[in-house]
Design an enzyme around this catalytic site. Structure first.
Site, PDB file in Angstrom:
ATOM      1  N   GLU A 199      -1.131  -1.294  -4.776  1.00 32.47           N
ATOM      2  CA  GLU A 199      -2.403  -0.613  -4.992  1.00 32.47           C
ATOM      3  C   GLU A 199      -2.181   0.483  -6.009  1.00 32.47           C
ATOM      4  O   GLU A 199      -1.311   1.335  -5.836  1.00 32.47           O
ATOM      5  CB  GLU A 199      -2.937  -0.013  -3.696  1.00 32.47           C
ATOM      6  CG  GLU A 199      -4.277   0.663  -3.903  1.00 32.47           C
ATOM      7  CD  GLU A 199      -4.895   1.215  -2.640  1.00 32.47           C
ATOM      8  OE1 GLU A 199      -6.072   1.562  -2.687  1.00 32.47           O
ATOM      9  OE2 GLU A 199      -4.206   1.299  -1.610  1.00 32.47           O
ATOM     10  N   HIS A 225      -3.294   0.840   6.606  1.00 29.61           N
ATOM     11  CA  HIS A 225      -2.217   0.615   5.627  1.00 29.61           C
ATOM     12  C   HIS A 225      -1.787  -0.862   5.638  1.00 29.61           C
ATOM     13  O   HIS A 225      -1.465  -1.429   4.600  1.00 29.61           O
ATOM     14  CB  HIS A 225      -1.015   1.508   5.908  1.00 29.61           C
ATOM     15  CG  HIS A 225      -1.339   2.955   5.921  1.00 29.61           C
ATOM     16  ND1 HIS A 225      -1.713   3.653   4.788  1.00 29.61           N
ATOM     17  CD2 HIS A 225      -1.374   3.851   6.932  1.00 29.61           C
ATOM     18  CE1 HIS A 225      -1.947   4.905   5.098  1.00 29.61           C
ATOM     19  NE2 HIS A 225      -1.756   5.057   6.398  1.00 29.61           N
ATOM     20  N   ASP A 283      -4.628  -2.945   4.094  1.00 24.44           N
ATOM     21  CA  ASP A 283      -4.638  -2.736   2.644  1.00 24.44           C
ATOM     22  C   ASP A 283      -3.518  -3.514   1.958  1.00 24.44           C
ATOM     23  O   ASP A 283      -3.726  -4.111   0.895  1.00 24.44           O
ATOM     24  CB  ASP A 283      -4.522  -1.248   2.313  1.00 24.44           C
ATOM     25  CG  ASP A 283      -5.768  -0.461   2.672  1.00 24.44           C
ATOM     26  OD1 ASP A 283      -6.812  -1.088   2.993  1.00 24.44           O
ATOM     27  OD2 ASP A 283      -5.712   0.782   2.641  1.00 24.44           O
ATOM     28  N   ASP A 323       0.901  -1.156   0.000  1.00 22.56           N
ATOM     29  CA  ASP A 323       0.000   0.000   0.000  1.00 22.56           C
ATOM     30  C   ASP A 323       0.941   1.208   0.000  1.00 22.56           C
ATOM     31  O   ASP A 323       1.486   1.568   1.040  1.00 22.56           O
ATOM     32  CB  ASP A 323      -0.897  -0.012   1.233  1.00 22.56           C
ATOM     33  CG  ASP A 323      -1.809   1.202   1.302  1.00 22.56           C
ATOM     34  OD1 ASP A 323      -2.159   1.765   0.245  1.00 22.56           O
ATOM     35  OD2 ASP A 323      -2.173   1.598   2.440  1.00 22.56           O
TER      36      ASP A 323
END
Length: 164
Positions: free
Chosen positions: A67, A140, A143, A7
């Site tokens: 991401e 974070h 993710d 992330d």
């Protein structure tokens, strides 16, 4: 398959390593790499590079999943996320690891079943899939693990090509 999920961020970079064997996935490592606003940009990027390099050389992932960010009005933020991505791309190039990108809707679709899920739903599914006792925090971290899991789900379908 071992996947390093990222992330990306210059202040907080989520990093999660997931191993998938058959239909079972487990977390091998997770951390949030933090840098401070007062540090010079080269030092911040260097810190991120060293953390990603250490994870990549320790766990030997077959892929790095990041991401994909979409910025419409936040040019400065996009610029600084680019610094983090530069560190990731350098590690990937040095170690010959392909990099795959997944946008937030695709991650949400893979884990929750629809692209409009909220962060709590994604974190809940990460916990459930990986058999964690608690929700991964901060976001974070959740993710990064979610992105790694997304690659595990999509890669066998060959529906995504490495970033070029």
């Amino acid at each position: 398959m071992v996947v390093l999920g990222i992330d990306p961020g210059i202040t907080n970079l989520g990093l999660g390593v997931v191993e998938q064997v058959g239909k079972q996935a487990r977390m091998l490592h997770a951390e949030v790499v933090k840098t401070t606003h007062g540090e010079p940009a080269p030092a911040r990027v260097g810190q991120l590079y060293r953390a990603v390099y250490k994870a990549a050389t320790t766990f030997r992932p077959q892929a790095i999943a990041v991401e994909e960010q979409f910025f419409y009005r936040q040019n400065e933020l996009a610029y600084k996320v680019g610094w983090a991505m530069g560190a990731v791309f350098l590690v990937a190039d040095q170690l010959a690891i392909p990099v795959y990108g997944y946008g937030p809707p695709k991650v949400k679709q893979a884990l929750v079943g629809h692209g409009q899920a909220d962060k709590h739903q994604v974190a809940y599914m990460v916990r459930a899939i990986l058999g964690l006792k608690t929700l991964p925090k901060p976001t974070h971290l959740a993710d990064a693990l979610a992105i790694a899991l997304t690659h595990c789900f999509y890669h066998p379908l060959r529906s995504n090509k490495p970033l070029s």
